[in-house]
Design a protein around this motif. Structure first.
Motif, PDB file in Angstrom:
ATOM      1  N   GLY A   1       0.816  -1.207   0.000  1.00  0.00           N
ATOM      2  CA  GLY A   1       0.000   0.000   0.000  1.00  0.00           C
ATOM      3  C   GLY A   1       0.850   1.258   0.000  1.00  0.00           C
ATOM      4  O   GLY A   1       0.561   2.228  -0.726  1.00  0.00           O
ATOM      5  N   ALA A   2       1.928   1.251   0.786  1.00  0.00           N
ATOM      6  CA  ALA A   2       2.815   2.410   0.849  1.00  0.00           C
ATOM      7  C   ALA A   2       3.525   2.633  -0.489  1.00  0.00           C
ATOM      8  O   ALA A   2       3.710   3.776  -0.921  1.00  0.00           O
ATOM      9  CB  ALA A   2       3.832   2.215   1.966  1.00  0.00           C
ATOM     10  N   VAL A   3       3.927   1.544  -1.153  1.00  0.00           N
ATOM     11  CA  VAL A   3       4.576   1.661  -2.466  1.00  0.00           C
ATOM     12  C   VAL A   3       3.609   2.268  -3.482  1.00  0.00           C
ATOM     13  O   VAL A   3       3.984   3.134  -4.289  1.00  0.00           O
ATOM     14  CB  VAL A   3       5.071   0.279  -2.954  1.00  0.00           C
ATOM     15  CG1 VAL A   3       5.520   0.353  -4.416  1.00  0.00           C
ATOM     16  CG2 VAL A   3       6.226  -0.210  -2.091  1.00  0.00           C
ATOM     17  N   ILE A   4       2.341   1.830  -3.440  1.00  0.00           N
ATOM     18  CA  ILE A   4       1.340   2.364  -4.372  1.00  0.00           C
ATOM     19  C   ILE A   4       1.159   3.871  -4.170  1.00  0.00           C
ATOM     20  O   ILE A   4       1.150   4.652  -5.131  1.00  0.00           O
ATOM     21  CB  ILE A   4      -0.004   1.626  -4.183  1.00  0.00           C
ATOM     22  CG1 ILE A   4       0.120   0.174  -4.656  1.00  0.00           C
ATOM     23  CG2 ILE A   4      -1.124   2.335  -4.931  1.00  0.00           C
ATOM     24  CD1 ILE A   4      -1.088  -0.690  -4.334  1.00  0.00           C
ATOM     25  N   VAL A   5       1.021   4.292  -2.923  1.00  0.00           N
ATOM     26  CA  VAL A   5       0.850   5.724  -2.632  1.00  0.00           C
ATOM     27  C   VAL A   5       2.083   6.513  -3.059  1.00  0.00           C
ATOM     28  O   VAL A   5       1.969   7.599  -3.650  1.00  0.00           O
ATOM     29  CB  VAL A   5       0.561   5.936  -1.130  1.00  0.00           C
ATOM     30  CG1 VAL A   5       0.561   7.425  -0.791  1.00  0.00           C
ATOM     31  CG2 VAL A   5      -0.770   5.308  -0.747  1.00  0.00           C
ATOM     32  N   ALA A   6       3.278   5.974  -2.789  1.00  0.00           N
ATOM     33  CA  ALA A   6       4.518   6.661  -3.173  1.00  0.00           C
ATOM     34  C   ALA A   6       4.639   6.757  -4.693  1.00  0.00           C
ATOM     35  O   ALA A   6       5.109   7.769  -5.227  1.00  0.00           O
ATOM     36  CB  ALA A   6       5.723   5.930  -2.592  1.00  0.00           C
ATOM     37  N   ALA A   7       4.208   5.707  -5.408  1.00  0.00           N
ATOM     38  CA  ALA A   7       4.258   5.721  -6.870  1.00  0.00           C
ATOM     39  C   ALA A   7       3.313   6.787  -7.426  1.00  0.00           C
ATOM     40  O   ALA A   7       3.655   7.517  -8.372  1.00  0.00           O
ATOM     41  CB  ALA A   7       3.899   4.345  -7.420  1.00  0.00           C
ATOM     42  N   ILE A   8       2.118   6.880  -6.842  1.00  0.00           N
ATOM     43  CA  ILE A   8       1.162   7.906  -7.277  1.00  0.00           C
ATOM     44  C   ILE A   8       1.736   9.300  -7.023  1.00  0.00           C
ATOM     45  O   ILE A   8       1.689  10.192  -7.879  1.00  0.00           O
ATOM     46  CB  ILE A   8      -0.181   7.737  -6.542  1.00  0.00           C
ATOM     47  CG1 ILE A   8      -0.862   6.426  -6.956  1.00  0.00           C
ATOM     48  CG2 ILE A   8      -1.094   8.931  -6.801  1.00  0.00           C
ATOM     49  CD1 ILE A   8      -2.086   6.083  -6.131  1.00  0.00           C
ATOM     50  N   MET A   9       2.296   9.478  -5.849  1.00  0.00           N
ATOM     51  CA  MET A   9       2.817  10.784  -5.439  1.00  0.00           C
ATOM     52  C   MET A   9       3.943  11.262  -6.347  1.00  0.00           C
ATOM     53  O   MET A   9       4.083  12.460  -6.631  1.00  0.00           O
ATOM     54  CB  MET A   9       3.292  10.682  -3.986  1.00  0.00           C
ATOM     55  CG  MET A   9       3.580  12.001  -3.310  1.00  0.00           C
ATOM     56  SD  MET A   9       4.013  11.748  -1.581  1.00  0.00           S
ATOM     57  CE  MET A   9       2.459  11.162  -0.928  1.00  0.00           C
ATOM     58  N   THR A  10       4.787  10.304  -6.804  1.00  0.00           N
ATOM     59  CA  THR A  10       5.931  10.658  -7.658  1.00  0.00           C
ATOM     60  C   THR A  10       5.611  10.511  -9.139  1.00  0.00           C
ATOM     61  O   THR A  10       6.514  10.606  -9.979  1.00  0.00           O
ATOM     62  CB  THR A  10       7.141   9.766  -7.309  1.00  0.00           C
ATOM     63  OG1 THR A  10       6.757   8.386  -7.416  1.00  0.00           O
ATOM     64  CG2 THR A  10       7.644  10.044  -5.908  1.00  0.00           C
ATOM     65  N   ARG A  11       4.348  10.229  -9.453  1.00  0.00           N
ATOM     66  CA  ARG A  11       3.900  10.067 -10.842  1.00  0.00           C
ATOM     67  C   ARG A  11       4.723   8.989 -11.558  1.00  0.00           C
ATOM     68  O   ARG A  11       5.132   9.148 -12.713  1.00  0.00           O
ATOM     69  CB  ARG A  11       3.996  11.407 -11.594  1.00  0.00           C
ATOM     70  CG  ARG A  11       3.135  12.504 -10.982  1.00  0.00           C
ATOM     71  CD  ARG A  11       3.300  13.830 -11.695  1.00  0.00           C
ATOM     72  NE  ARG A  11       4.639  14.373 -11.577  1.00  0.00           N
ATOM     73  CZ  ARG A  11       5.106  14.989 -10.500  1.00  0.00           C
ATOM     74  NH1 ARG A  11       4.323  15.166  -9.440  1.00  0.00           N
ATOM     75  NH2 ARG A  11       6.338  15.452 -10.468  1.00  0.00           N
ATOM     76  N   THR A  12       4.961   7.893 -10.847  1.00  0.00           N
ATOM     77  CA  THR A  12       5.715   6.770 -11.408  1.00  0.00           C
ATOM     78  C   THR A  12       4.756   5.809 -12.101  1.00  0.00           C
ATOM     79  O   THR A  12       3.884   5.217 -11.450  1.00  0.00           O
ATOM     80  CB  THR A  12       6.488   6.020 -10.306  1.00  0.00           C
ATOM     81  OG1 THR A  12       7.358   6.946  -9.638  1.00  0.00           O
ATOM     82  CG2 THR A  12       7.312   4.890 -10.900  1.00  0.00           C
ATOM     83  N   ALA A  13       4.895   5.653 -13.401  1.00  0.00           N
ATOM     84  CA  ALA A  13       4.007   4.792 -14.187  1.00  0.00           C
ATOM     85  C   ALA A  13       4.313   3.320 -13.912  1.00  0.00           C
ATOM     86  O   ALA A  13       5.375   2.983 -13.353  1.00  0.00           O
ATOM     87  CB  ALA A  13       4.175   5.094 -15.671  1.00  0.00           C
TER      88      ALA A  13
END
Length: 468
Positions: free
Chosen positions: A66-78
């Motif tokens: 869950g934390a990885v998903i939120v961090a990916a969204i926050m950094t706009r990581t596709a």
């Protein structure tokens, strides 16, 4: 019926709270992503969510995902770059530590399957002698120290020795709460001293220390304080508890008193001999954390063959032992992308910039104590080694900036990762040792943990003054 409904209600509320927490953080990540630029201090949202979900009882791997998903969204990581990051993580320091822990669990299972672990316990008990309560106590605690230190697992190591030593302790008049305190204190010290236990491997890698230097400056002092305090607390608890072992617990136990078989003896000799030889060689050549990979594989192979498992049986034992901790390897594999993504948000740089002007006034001594206290009150449940990685990532730049020696940093990391398992509130490790010792007296376990925490805190005050 009403109690069951109440329990279900509590579980539902906890699950709803977890889902709500995740949803809020996802929305926050989307808002920060749309806003553009670096999130700064808000980049800590994924890590805070990770800790909150873990505290709410969510599986620690699911919390990390869950934390990885939120961090990916926050950094706009596709998705494609995220997949590349996950692939890169397989070769990272954090993932290698996870692999070492997996192999250590496999080695522990080999030692158990061959009878090497049980033979070592009986040998220790026999050498010390069982003629007085004090000798039995020494036997129980030394056995726990050796087995937990060798196998790298508190619950697994003490689970092996419990059926062997409890009938002996019960016949000598020891009470369950006192035996539980012995298990907890000695096992905790074993985790601090064993050359290839998860916390030791993680701390030596994070602090960039050899095992010999770690042992001299951190492991031995903190481990000694832990086991000595636990020794005297067990005796105090023995006088202040009424719980007794049942008559059947004190009855003669065939498994406890049985002589070790030849296979178990050969396996124990191979296990100890190879482990010590490779550990000494590693200290001599100042080998790094990755050397543990060689040690685990070679020791498991030699022990399994000496114990009569054969090549296939040894491999299967390693697989079975490692399978129990596959969740921990996945946790470590996911931690590296999480930390990398959070670093992209600028959160760590922002914290460092804010503290850079404050910490020189605080000084390295107070800084190290604050890191220890952080671990006391804000542990990540079920993931002490992950906590070391997170704290080292967060405060590593300050360690360099303040000129903190690696040995002092290792002591602080050991304190923040390991001492918290003893308190200040009931922990899973605490409850596990109570169960193994057949104790129901949580109050006495808390007293034991608090005493060890106080003694170690005093020890940290002295160690930091010496090492800085």
């Amino acid at each position: 019926m009403s109690s069951a409904i109440s329990l279900g209600g509590r579980l539902d509320r906890r699950q709803l709270t977890s889902v709500a927490c995740f949803a809020v953080c996802v929305v926050a990540g989307i808002v920060l992503a749309v806003a553009g630029g670096k999130a700064g201090i808000w980049g800590l949202v994924p890590i805070i969510m990770y800790a909150v979900l873990a505290l709410l009882g969510v599986d620690v791997v699911l919390a990390t995902i869950g934390a990885v998903i939120v961090a990916a969204i926050m950094t706009r990581t596709a998705p494609v770059p995220l997949g590349e990051q996950l692939a890169t993580s397989m070769g990272s320091l954090v993932a290698v530590i996870g692999l070492i822990i997996l192999l250590g669990a496999g080695l522990g299972h080999v030692a158990q399957e061959t009878g090497a672990a049980q033979t070592l316990v009986r040998t220790v008990m026999g050498r010390i002698g069982l003629s007085t309560p004090t000798r039995v106590q020494l036997g129980v605690m030394v056995s726990s120290l050796v087995i937990v230190g060798a196998l790298g697992t508190l619950a697994g190591g003490n689970a092996i020795i419990a059926p062997i030593v409890i009938p002996i302790a019960a016949r000598m008049g020891w009470r369950p709460p006192a035996v539980a305190a012995m298990f907890h204190a000695a096992g905790a010290a074993g985790l601090m001293l064993g050359p290839f236990t998860p916390p030791v491997v993680t701390i030596t890698a994070a602090a960039k220390l050899s095992y010999g230097d770690y042992l001299l400056h951190a492991g031995l002092p903190v481990g000694a304080i832990t086991i000595v305090t636990g020794f005297f607390m067990a005796r105090w608890i023995q006088k202040h508890t009424d719980q007794e072992y049942a008559p059947e617990d004190a009855a003669k136990d065939d498994d406890a008193d049985a002589a070790p078989n030849k296979r178990g003896q050969w396996a124990a000799l191979a296990f100890i001999g190879v482990l010590i030889a490779l550990a000494v060689y590693g200290v001599w050549v100042k080998a790094g954390y990755s050397y543990a990979l060689v040690v685990m594989v070679v020791t498991a192979a030699v022990t399994g063959l000496a114990g009569g498992l054969g090549a296939k049986g040894t491999a299967e034992a390693v697989y079975a032992g490692a399978a129990r901790l596959i969740w921990l390897f996945m946790l470590f594999w996911l931690l590296d992308p999480l930390l990398t993504l959070v670093q992209k948000t600028g959160a760590f740089d922002t914290i460092f910039d804010h503290l850079k002007g404050v910490m020189p006034d605080v000084g390295p001594y107070v800084f190290l104590l604050l890191v220890v206290l952080l671990g006391y009150v804000h542990a990540v449940p079920g993931a002490a080694v992950a906590q070391v990685v997170l704290i080292n990532k967060l405060f590593g730049p300050l360690v360099t900036s303040l000129g903190v020696p690696p040995a002092a940093w290792a002591v602080s990391l050991l304190g923040t990762a390991q001492i918290d398992q003893l308190g200040p509130y009931p922990t899973a490790d605490m409850m596990g040792q109570m169960g193994l010792a057949r104790s129901s007296d949580l109050r006495m376990m808390l007293f034991n943990g608090w005493a060890i925490m106080v003694a170690n805190t005093a020890g940290f005050l002295v160690l930091f003054a010496i090492l800085l």
